[in-house]
Design a protein around this motif. Structure first.
Motif, mmCIF file in Angstrom:
data_model
loop_
_atom_site.group_PDB
_atom_site.id
_atom_site.type_symbol
_atom_site.label_atom_id
_atom_site.label_comp_id
_atom_site.label_asym_id
_atom_site.label_seq_id
_atom_site.Cartn_x
_atom_site.Cartn_y
_atom_site.Cartn_z
ATOM 1 N N ALA A 182 10.916 20.615 -20.666
ATOM 2 C CA ALA A 182 10.656 21.974 -20.195
ATOM 3 C C ALA A 182 10.591 22.930 -21.383
ATOM 4 O O ALA A 182 11.128 22.659 -22.459
ATOM 5 C CB ALA A 182 11.749 22.415 -19.230
ATOM 6 N N PHE A 183 9.915 24.061 -21.161
ATOM 7 C CA PHE A 183 9.847 25.081 -22.213
ATOM 8 C C PHE A 183 10.277 26.421 -21.638
ATOM 9 O O PHE A 183 9.721 26.901 -20.650
ATOM 10 C CB PHE A 183 8.424 25.185 -22.759
ATOM 11 N N ILE A 184 11.289 26.999 -22.263
ATOM 12 C CA ILE A 184 11.714 28.336 -21.862
ATOM 13 C C ILE A 184 11.272 29.309 -22.942
ATOM 14 O O ILE A 184 11.783 29.280 -24.066
ATOM 15 C CB ILE A 184 13.233 28.393 -21.668
ATOM 16 N N GLY A 185 10.290 30.104 -22.608
ATOM 17 C CA GLY A 185 9.706 30.991 -23.610
ATOM 18 C C GLY A 185 10.023 32.438 -23.319
ATOM 19 O O GLY A 185 10.703 32.764 -22.352
ATOM 20 N N PRO A 241 8.924 31.632 -18.310
ATOM 21 C CA PRO A 241 9.038 32.824 -19.151
ATOM 22 C C PRO A 241 10.362 33.528 -18.855
ATOM 23 O O PRO A 241 10.779 33.567 -17.704
ATOM 24 C CB PRO A 241 7.851 33.681 -18.732
ATOM 25 N N SER A 242 10.979 34.048 -19.873
ATOM 26 C CA SER A 242 12.239 34.754 -19.673
ATOM 27 C C SER A 242 12.379 35.751 -20.805
ATOM 28 O O SER A 242 11.406 36.041 -21.491
ATOM 29 C CB SER A 242 13.381 33.739 -19.674
ATOM 30 N N ASN A 243 13.564 36.304 -21.043
ATOM 31 C CA ASN A 243 13.661 37.137 -22.239
ATOM 32 C C ASN A 243 14.558 36.504 -23.298
ATOM 33 O O ASN A 243 15.346 35.607 -23.011
ATOM 34 C CB ASN A 243 14.049 38.574 -21.908
ATOM 35 N N TYR A 244 14.409 36.995 -24.504
ATOM 36 C CA TYR A 244 14.991 36.328 -25.679
ATOM 37 C C TYR A 244 16.498 36.517 -25.832
ATOM 38 O O TYR A 244 16.963 36.786 -26.940
ATOM 39 C CB TYR A 244 14.313 36.834 -26.944
ATOM 40 N N THR A 245 17.234 36.389 -24.752
ATOM 41 C CA THR A 245 18.681 36.580 -24.851
ATOM 42 C C THR A 245 19.398 35.368 -24.280
ATOM 43 O O THR A 245 18.787 34.497 -23.667
ATOM 44 C CB THR A 245 19.125 37.808 -24.046
ATOM 45 N N GLU A 246 20.700 35.370 -24.475
ATOM 46 C CA GLU A 246 21.496 34.270 -23.958
ATOM 47 C C GLU A 246 21.364 34.194 -22.435
ATOM 48 O O GLU A 246 21.151 33.118 -21.874
ATOM 49 C CB GLU A 246 22.967 34.460 -24.357
ATOM 50 N N SER A 247 21.467 35.338 -21.786
ATOM 51 C CA SER A 247 21.400 35.301 -20.323
ATOM 52 C C SER A 247 19.993 34.936 -19.859
ATOM 53 O O SER A 247 19.815 34.319 -18.819
ATOM 54 C CB SER A 247 21.847 36.641 -19.734
ATOM 55 N N GLY A 296 18.100 32.740 -21.258
ATOM 56 C CA GLY A 296 18.073 31.274 -21.293
ATOM 57 C C GLY A 296 18.884 30.681 -20.153
ATOM 58 O O GLY A 296 18.480 29.700 -19.523
ATOM 59 N N TYR A 297 20.005 31.319 -19.877
ATOM 60 C CA TYR A 297 20.913 30.826 -18.848
ATOM 61 C C TYR A 297 20.230 30.823 -17.478
ATOM 62 O O TYR A 297 20.221 29.815 -16.774
ATOM 63 C CB TYR A 297 22.143 31.733 -18.828
ATOM 64 N N LEU A 298 19.626 31.946 -17.142
ATOM 65 C CA LEU A 298 18.983 32.064 -15.833
ATOM 66 C C LEU A 298 17.805 31.106 -15.695
ATOM 67 O O LEU A 298 17.638 30.445 -14.664
ATOM 68 C CB LEU A 298 18.520 33.509 -15.625
ATOM 69 N N ALA A 299 17.014 31.040 -16.758
ATOM 70 C CA ALA A 299 15.855 30.149 -16.719
ATOM 71 C C ALA A 299 16.302 28.702 -16.509
ATOM 72 O O ALA A 299 15.708 27.953 -15.732
ATOM 73 C CB ALA A 299 15.054 30.285 -18.001
ATOM 74 N N ALA A 300 17.367 28.328 -17.223
ATOM 75 C CA ALA A 300 17.857 26.953 -17.118
ATOM 76 C C ALA A 300 18.360 26.683 -15.701
ATOM 77 O O ALA A 300 18.104 25.620 -15.133
ATOM 78 C CB ALA A 300 18.964 26.723 -18.137
ATOM 79 N N GLN A 301 19.052 27.639 -15.137
ATOM 80 C CA GLN A 301 19.550 27.448 -13.774
ATOM 81 C C GLN A 301 18.409 27.129 -12.810
ATOM 82 O O GLN A 301 18.513 26.226 -11.998
ATOM 83 C CB GLN A 301 20.278 28.705 -13.308
ATOM 84 N N SER A 302 17.330 27.884 -12.946
ATOM 85 C CA SER A 302 16.211 27.661 -12.031
ATOM 86 C C SER A 302 15.609 26.272 -12.240
ATOM 87 O O SER A 302 15.083 25.659 -11.315
ATOM 88 C CB SER A 302 15.148 28.744 -12.214
ATOM 89 N N LEU A 303 15.702 25.778 -13.470
ATOM 90 C CA LEU A 303 15.188 24.426 -13.744
ATOM 91 C C LEU A 303 16.103 23.357 -13.149
ATOM 92 O O LEU A 303 15.641 22.349 -12.606
ATOM 93 C CB LEU A 303 15.096 24.195 -15.260
ATOM 94 N N LEU A 304 17.397 23.583 -13.285
ATOM 95 C CA LEU A 304 18.356 22.541 -12.933
ATOM 96 C C LEU A 304 18.534 22.354 -11.438
ATOM 97 O O LEU A 304 18.937 21.289 -10.979
ATOM 98 C CB LEU A 304 19.717 22.853 -13.582
ATOM 99 N N GLU A 305 18.208 23.391 -10.679
ATOM 100 C CA GLU A 305 18.433 23.256 -9.244
ATOM 101 C C GLU A 305 17.276 22.516 -8.559
ATOM 102 O O GLU A 305 17.283 22.339 -7.355
ATOM 103 C CB GLU A 305 18.668 24.638 -8.613
ATOM 104 N N ARG A 306 16.288 22.120 -9.374
ATOM 105 C CA ARG A 306 15.176 21.371 -8.768
ATOM 106 C C ARG A 306 15.606 19.922 -8.515
ATOM 107 O O ARG A 306 16.565 19.440 -9.117
ATOM 108 C CB ARG A 306 13.976 21.369 -9.713
ATOM 109 N N SER A 307 14.829 19.277 -7.688
ATOM 110 C CA SER A 307 15.179 17.888 -7.359
ATOM 111 C C SER A 307 15.073 17.001 -8.604
ATOM 112 O O SER A 307 15.966 16.213 -8.903
ATOM 113 C CB SER A 307 14.245 17.369 -6.263
#
Lengths: 338, 338
Positions: free
Chosen positions: B185-188, B221-227, B229-240
């Motif tokens: 995955a890419f979080i940009g 796409p997200s913004n360049y902060t810790e949070s 990255g955190y939010l983007a990752a959460q949305s990725l991880l809750e997928r099947s």
DNA sequence: TTAACATATGAAACCGATTGCATAATATTC
DNA sequence: GAATATTATGCAATCGGTTTCATATGTTAA
């Protein structure tokens, strides 16, 4: 390269340079119609006032020097931020000067003030030796120091803004004591230097005030780096009776301590609690989050800059000395019963 | 307030100010004996040359402005270090100017150069809009930019020192692919901006070059902060079907990703590998240590300052454009079979 | 109408160095 | 010893503004 000066404007408009100067600066009398014309032509000629000429005549640079040992330490970032907040509102610029912990460079910074590169200076970890003190005393510009030297004579009259690190270490130690921990180690820096010694005293007095035993074998001098903390912690941990908690003289050391504990298979804070100092950004990023003492860097910067501005604008007659009280930031690393 | 100028020295020694100037500067002829006397009296009078006067006459300030969006980001501190290394060897001072990501402040920085506060400028994240470009082009002083705008016309002639972030993300992604990971995955950041888009392209091309499937649903796409990255990752991880690895557009985001993984009970790198970018100090402090792409901040600073010095001393005739290649720093967070 | 005052502007000094040109003193060459 | 080159120094202009003082004009008060 079509330079434009007030003389060019004066010629175009058909007035004298003095009038142009008055029109642009707003000082002194100037007719409305003339002023309009002058502003119009100034814009046409893309005029920009020459600051060197202005400086020469007005004897003001609108700049201040921030002399700092090194910029690698994140500690100073926040200070710069604080300084800049104030400078900006007064229209001053900030010149960054590295002293690299060397007397020679500090003298160079002072020399720059003498040569009127800046109107004043804020200096971090000033060397209190005769040469330096003399140099700074002979300046006709204000200087604010952020470390205080408590001299026997007390004759020097500097402006100071600093934080009471004695109190800081004491706060951190007391926080551990309050949780019932009695066997507390202290990893300090160079305790023959004033700041290092003060931090040690904070630790010592916290114990004594609580009527606890002061075991000098639990006091380890080291250097203010991660590996300094790491090595000191190792020497503590290999003893038969290890301490229940460690107070480190700064955060980097504390992180080194945490690393040593982890390698020794000890869990923080349950097996051993850790407290740091500086409250750097990383304190809240390491695992577990590090309890630390905030030294209010930004506030130091703001206060120092404010004193400088006050001095430069004649709003300060007495000695400026501001002592800031540190604040304990409790996080996981020291919460024994969290 | 006993000021001392070359006129005072001249009077004391009994020569003309011109002779004093020559004696002190070493330019032009000056007799040995006269010179000695002048130096002696200069020391006695505690003479310090007035830089404002010197600047006015010589049209040189020996200062450069470093215009930077904010100083909170540790990223820039290494740049300052690099810049300062070069400036120091040329006897220049550094003025720090905050642009706060605002066009208005960038124009102010440019105005300072116009008013000859400094001889040149290094500017980070310049806004490539018409007003700004025009302002910078009308300067008679060198400016080095550290972000490049690839325009359609390509008519602008700026000096650039920048790092190829496209290549950086590509490097990081390829490193994962080499280990056999396919579902990456890419979080940009903001991919409608040029830098954000380039980072995305690096990710995309690494996959395409390896003949892997490009799944756009794995691009967040997200913004360049810790949070961010955190939010983007959460949305990725809750997928099947969660990805086997995440490439983040900067280190702060990557740390947010790590936090989200930890909370989801996933182990890094075994369950999921993480790669960041910037190679900040904290990358090596988090647990597990974060694989990152070093963007050579210090080197950017050094190169930018060197170009500036070359321009100011006429040692550079062609366009200055230096593209630095990023370097992958492999640490635990991405070592699948370590 | 005149004294008193406010406003508008210019001439010129000034801030403190650098430097081109002229002249004087010394050294070198033939 | 005269001609030329080199070295030493002073004079005065210059960089580009600010500011004091003087003068001129306009306005108001008595």
């Amino acid at each position: 390269m079509n330079k434009s000066t007030i003389y060019h404007i004066a010629e175009q408009v058909g007035v004298s340079p003095a009038t142009v100067s008055r029109a642009l600066s707003g000082r002194g009398y100037c007719g409305e119609k003339t002023k309009e014309k002058i502003l119009k032509i100034a814009k046409e000629l893309n005029y920009a006032p020459d600051q060197a000429a202005k400086m020469l005549k007005t004897r003001k640079t609108k700049k201040i020097i921030f002399a700092v040992p090194d910029i690698c330490n994140p500690f100073y970032f926040d200070m710069i931020n604080g300084i800049n907040q104030v400078l900006e509102s007064y229209g001053y610029l900030l010149i960054l000067f590295y002293t690299k912990h060397s007397l020679k460079e500090e003298l160079k910074a002072i020399q720059n003030v003498r040569e009127k590169v800046a109107d004043g200076m804020i200096m971090v970890s000033f060397h209190f030796c005769e040469e330096n003190i003399k140099a700074i005393n002979s300046l006709h510009a204000p200087v604010v120091l952020t470390n205080k030297y408590v001299s026997a004579e007390g004759g020097d009259k500097f402006d100071y803004v600093y934080v009471d690190t004695y109190e800081g270490v004491k706060l951190g130690t007391e926080h551990l004591i309050k949780q019932g921990i009695e066997k507390i180690a202290f990893i300090g820096g160079n305790m023959s230097e004033q700041t290092g010694f003060q931090r040690y005293c904070g630790y010592r007095d916290a114990l004594l005030d609580a009527n606890l035993n002061l075991d000098e074998s639990l006091v380890i001098p080291s250097n203010y780096t991660e590996s300094g903390g790491y090595l000191a912690a190792q020497s503590l941990l290999e003893r038969s009776e290890r301490p229940q908690a460690v107070v480190a003289a700064n955060d980097l050391m504390a992180i080194g301590v945490m690393k040593a504990c982890e390698e020794a298979g000890l869990s923080i804070p349950d097996d051993i609690a850790v407290v740091g100092m500086d409250n750097l950004d990383i304190a809240s990023r390491v695992y577990p989050k590090l309890t630390s003492v905030a030294l209010l860097q930004e506030e130091i910067g703001r206060n120092a800059a404010q004193i400088l501005m006050d001095r430069l604008h004649g709003n300060l007659s007495s000695d400026g000395e501001i002592k800031l009280l540190p604040r304990l930031v409790v996080r996981k690393s020291s919460m024994r019963f969290g």
